[in-house]
Design a protein around this motif. Structure first.
Motif, PDB file in Angstrom:
ATOM      1  N   THR A   1       0.828  -1.205   0.000  1.00 45.43           N
ATOM      2  CA  THR A   1       0.000   0.000   0.000  1.00 45.43           C
ATOM      3  C   THR A   1       0.867   1.261   0.000  1.00 45.43           C
ATOM      4  OG1 THR A   1      -0.199  -0.253   2.412  1.00 45.43           O
ATOM      5  CG2 THR A   1      -2.031  -1.050   1.056  1.00 45.43           C
ATOM      6  N   THR A   2       1.986   1.208  -0.726  1.00 43.35           N
ATOM      7  CA  THR A   2       2.735   2.430  -0.993  1.00 43.35           C
ATOM      8  C   THR A   2       1.755   3.501  -1.485  1.00 43.35           C
ATOM      9  OG1 THR A   2       4.660   1.098  -1.590  1.00 43.35           O
ATOM     10  CG2 THR A   2       4.642   3.403  -2.298  1.00 43.35           C
ATOM     11  N   SER A   3       1.940   4.726  -1.068  1.00 44.33           N
ATOM     12  CA  SER A   3       0.945   5.775  -1.339  1.00 44.33           C
ATOM     13  C   SER A   3       0.607   5.918  -2.813  1.00 44.33           C
ATOM     14  CB  SER A   3       1.449   7.108  -0.785  1.00 44.33           C
ATOM     15  OG  SER A   3       1.639   7.040   0.604  1.00 44.33           O
ATOM     16  N   SER A   4       1.520   5.563  -3.695  1.00 44.16           N
ATOM     17  CA  SER A   4       1.252   5.654  -5.134  1.00 44.16           C
ATOM     18  C   SER A   4       0.376   4.517  -5.634  1.00 44.16           C
ATOM     19  CB  SER A   4       2.565   5.664  -5.910  1.00 44.16           C
ATOM     20  OG  SER A   4       3.334   4.501  -5.615  1.00 44.16           O
ATOM     21  N   ASN A   5       0.110   3.525  -4.787  1.00 49.86           N
ATOM     22  CA  ASN A   5      -0.682   2.355  -5.173  1.00 49.86           C
ATOM     23  C   ASN A   5      -2.079   2.409  -4.559  1.00 49.86           C
ATOM     24  OD1 ASN A   5       1.610   1.354  -6.440  1.00 49.86           O
ATOM     25  ND2 ASN A   5       2.181   0.049  -4.710  1.00 49.86           N
ATOM     26  N   PRO A   6      -3.036   1.646  -5.115  1.00 44.98           N
ATOM     27  CA  PRO A   6      -4.342   1.520  -4.465  1.00 44.98           C
ATOM     28  C   PRO A   6      -4.221   0.810  -3.116  1.00 44.98           C
ATOM     29  CG  PRO A   6      -4.413   0.748  -6.758  1.00 44.98           C
ATOM     30  CD  PRO A   6      -2.969   0.931  -6.404  1.00 44.98           C
TER      31      PRO A   6
ATOM     32  N   ASP B   1      -1.517   3.575   4.272  1.00 44.61           N
ATOM     33  CA  ASP B   1      -0.477   3.729   3.245  1.00 44.61           C
ATOM     34  C   ASP B   1       0.904   3.742   3.887  1.00 44.61           C
ATOM     35  OD1 ASP B   1      -1.243   6.315   4.320  1.00 44.61           O
ATOM     36  OD2 ASP B   1       0.015   7.246   2.792  1.00 44.61           O
ATOM     37  N   VAL B   2       1.897   3.402   3.081  1.00 40.93           N
ATOM     38  CA  VAL B   2       3.284   3.339   3.542  1.00 40.93           C
ATOM     39  C   VAL B   2       4.166   4.071   2.535  1.00 40.93           C
ATOM     40  CG1 VAL B   2       2.944   1.144   4.752  1.00 40.93           C
ATOM     41  CG2 VAL B   2       3.735   1.115   2.375  1.00 40.93           C
ATOM     42  N   VAL B   3       5.398   4.368   2.955  1.00 42.96           N
ATOM     43  CA  VAL B   3       6.348   5.035   2.063  1.00 42.96           C
ATOM     44  C   VAL B   3       7.018   4.003   1.155  1.00 42.96           C
ATOM     45  CG1 VAL B   3       6.741   6.935   3.654  1.00 42.96           C
ATOM     46  CG2 VAL B   3       8.190   4.900   3.788  1.00 42.96           C
ATOM     47  N   PRO B   4       7.627   4.448   0.054  1.00 38.15           N
ATOM     48  CA  PRO B   4       8.241   3.507  -0.892  1.00 38.15           C
ATOM     49  C   PRO B   4       9.447   2.771  -0.317  1.00 38.15           C
ATOM     50  CG  PRO B   4       7.852   5.649  -1.928  1.00 38.15           C
ATOM     51  CD  PRO B   4       7.644   5.830  -0.457  1.00 38.15           C
TER      52      PRO B   4
ATOM     53  N   ALA C   1     -11.164   4.181  12.535  1.00 37.65           N
ATOM     54  CA  ALA C   1     -11.031   5.024  11.346  1.00 37.65           C
ATOM     55  C   ALA C   1      -9.702   4.714  10.677  1.00 37.65           C
ATOM     56  CB  ALA C   1     -11.102   6.500  11.728  1.00 37.65           C
ATOM     57  N   LEU C   2      -9.764   4.178   9.451  1.00 37.05           N
ATOM     58  CA  LEU C   2      -8.560   3.872   8.683  1.00 37.05           C
ATOM     59  C   LEU C   2      -8.551   4.739   7.426  1.00 37.05           C
ATOM     60  CD1 LEU C   2      -8.485  -0.045   8.909  1.00 37.05           C
ATOM     61  CD2 LEU C   2      -7.445   1.641  10.449  1.00 37.05           C
ATOM     62  N   SER C   3      -7.391   5.277   7.086  1.00 41.29           N
ATOM     63  CA  SER C   3      -7.313   6.238   5.996  1.00 41.29           C
ATOM     64  C   SER C   3      -6.247   5.856   4.985  1.00 41.29           C
ATOM     65  CB  SER C   3      -6.995   7.633   6.565  1.00 41.29           C
ATOM     66  OG  SER C   3      -5.687   7.650   7.117  1.00 41.29           O
ATOM     67  N   TYR C   4      -6.187   6.618   3.905  1.00 49.29           N
ATOM     68  CA  TYR C   4      -5.160   6.464   2.873  1.00 49.29           C
ATOM     69  C   TYR C   4      -4.468   7.801   2.649  1.00 49.29           C
ATOM     70  CZ  TYR C   4      -8.505   8.679  -0.374  1.00 49.29           C
ATOM     71  OH  TYR C   4      -9.375   9.555  -0.981  1.00 49.29           O
ATOM     72  N   ASP C   5      -3.310   7.748   2.010  1.00 50.25           N
ATOM     73  CA  ASP C   5      -2.550   8.934   1.593  1.00 50.25           C
ATOM     74  C   ASP C   5      -2.183   9.869   2.751  1.00 50.25           C
ATOM     75  OD1 ASP C   5      -2.554   8.004  -0.949  1.00 50.25           O
ATOM     76  OD2 ASP C   5      -3.755   9.612  -1.828  1.00 50.25           O
ATOM     77  N   GLU C   6      -1.946   9.310   3.923  1.00 49.44           N
ATOM     78  CA  GLU C   6      -1.418  10.113   5.022  1.00 49.44           C
ATOM     79  C   GLU C   6       0.014  10.535   4.742  1.00 49.44           C
ATOM     80  OE1 GLU C   6       0.751  10.933   8.786  1.00 49.44           O
ATOM     81  OE2 GLU C   6       1.128   9.360   7.301  1.00 49.44           O
ATOM     82  N   GLU C   7       0.781   9.627   4.127  1.00 46.95           N
ATOM     83  CA  GLU C   7       2.211   9.880   3.916  1.00 46.95           C
ATOM     84  C   GLU C   7       2.479  10.969   2.888  1.00 46.95           C
ATOM     85  OE1 GLU C   7       4.408   8.855   5.786  1.00 46.95           O
ATOM     86  OE2 GLU C   7       3.962   6.876   6.584  1.00 46.95           O
ATOM     87  N   VAL C   8       1.462  11.405   2.172  1.00 44.23           N
ATOM     88  CA  VAL C   8       1.645  12.469   1.172  1.00 44.23           C
ATOM     89  C   VAL C   8       0.854  13.712   1.569  1.00 44.23           C
ATOM     90  CG1 VAL C   8       2.282  10.975  -0.739  1.00 44.23           C
ATOM     91  CG2 VAL C   8      -0.145  11.377  -0.286  1.00 44.23           C
TER      92      VAL C   8
END
Length: 388
Positions: free
Chosen positions: A19-24, A75-78, A132-139
């Motif tokens: 789940t790298t931020s660039s991925n779904p 999400d995670v970093v690359p 509460a779970l989210s996406y794109d926190e790392e960006v």
């Protein structure tokens, strides 16, 4: 109903999703939604415009009360360019540690929170527990904003929130806010053999970088100070500079990406105004010969800081859950500032692991930290069952 899986089994599944931020992140969210449904918990997905990413929100316990929200990002970093000795998107357990991208930042907490919600569903709670779970926190804490918008229109919001970013299970009450900015420097191209007849955009950029560094020095020397932070003042940081095509062409454009990480109470608008004035001072004397000369500053995105008072109810509540005596503040940003600023939900940060292990090859979280997190959340479920 199926048997409740152990936290470690949940974490193994979570680490297996890239789940790298660039991925779904949808596959991970569908896994969590299905797992919750197997135990009678309905989870709402809030997809993005592409349908490939989503936030998730779920609750157990009685309706019509505020309760406690457990918040984490998925999400995670690359891992690109990092020298891993274990598979980054799989769980490796050895020497009392669990390795994998996101183990500490922050799928370890997410696994603990999911396991706690499953166990809470089997108990007669007097106060609800929310996930509460989210996406794109790392960006830039971008994905959670649609979840915040959903809660803004909800008839009742959580009474308090625990964001499970890694704090070594210490209770953190604050972090700096962040503003991401871009300075576009416009000059005039030319042949490098006639360089003095052109206007080098990289030279403009260099002058602007000098201005940013000068403002940083002034802020550090005379600005606000908070000794609870490792760096006790507001910081200005140049992160990226692009410009030029090849060495025999004077570049007409250069782009600087930079940020401000601000203490609570810092007048960031005034800092940006100072930078605009510096940009004008650099370019104004050049416009007689080069009318196009400009340094244009854009505000790209931001998130607010968090500054929960040390005597707030949520602080004392979570300290009681963990047995902590004091509090800390953290250097990194979280979604907690948005929950507090946009929703008025008192928030603290408390989760397993240390950010010293985050964003690195062979990222890990110790089993001791995960056990302490499980103990905190078990105590939380017991308090929700008792009505606090």
């Amino acid at each position: 109903m199926t048997k409740i899986p152990e936290m470690r089994a949940i974490l193994q599944r979570l680490l297996g999703f890239d789940t790298t931020s660039s991925n779904p992140n949808m596959d991970l969210m569908l896994y969590v939604q299905d797992l919750l449904a197997q135990h009678g918990i309905a989870a709402v997905l809030i997809p993005d415009a592409t349908g490939g990413k989503a936030n998730l929100y779920a609750s157990v316990g009685p309706e019509g009360q505020g309760g406690v929200m457990l918040s984490g990002h998925t999400d995670v970093v690359p891992v690109l360019g990092q020298n891993w000795t274990v598979p980054p998107f799989a769980m490796t357990e050895r020497d009392g540690r669990i390795y994998g991208r996101g183990a500490t930042d922050m799928k370890g907490f997410v696994a603990c929170a999911i396991a706690a919600l499953l166990r809470a569903a089997d108990q007669p709670l007097q106060v609800p527990l929310h996930l509460a779970l989210s996406y794109d926190e790392e960006v830039g804490c971008m994905g959670v904003r649609s979840l915040v918008e959903m809660l803004e229109t909800a008839p009742l919001r959580p009474r308090m929130c625990i964001v499970g970013e890694p704090t070594a299970m210490q209770v953190a009450t604050g972090h700096k806010g962040k503003i991401a900015l871009r300075a576009t420097c416009i000059g005039r191209e030319g042949h490098s053999a006639l360089a003095p007849l052109a206007l080098n955009a990289l030279h403009l950029a260099a002058d602007f970088v000098t201005a940013v560094r000068g403002l940083q020095a002034r802020v550090a020397a005379t600005g606000l100070s908070d000794g609870d932070y490792d760096v006790p003042y507001t910081t200005l940081h140049i992160g990226k500079l692009n410009g030029g095509v090849q060495v025999n062409i004077v570049p007409n454009t250069a782009v600087i990406d930079f940020e401000i990480r601000s203490l609570a109470g810092e007048d960031t608008d005034a800092l940006i105004a100072d930078l605009r004035a510096a940009a004008e001072a650099i370019t104004a004397p050049l416009r007689a010969a080069f009318p196009e000369a400009e340094i244009r500053i854009e505000r790209l995105w931001d998130y607010p800081g968090l500054g929960t008072p040390s005597d707030a109810g949520v602080v004392n509540f979570v300290k009681a859950l963990t047995g902590a005596n004091g509090t800390i503040k953290v250097a990194f940003g979280t979604e907690g500032g948005l929950f507090d600023a946009r929703l008025g939900i008192p928030t603290v940060i408390c989760g397993p692991g240390s950010m010293a292990q985050g964003h690195k090859p062979d990222e890990y979280v110790s089993l001791e930290q995960l056990e302490r997190c499980e103990a905190m959340l078990s105590a939380l479920v017991a308090r929700c069952a008792a009505g606090f």
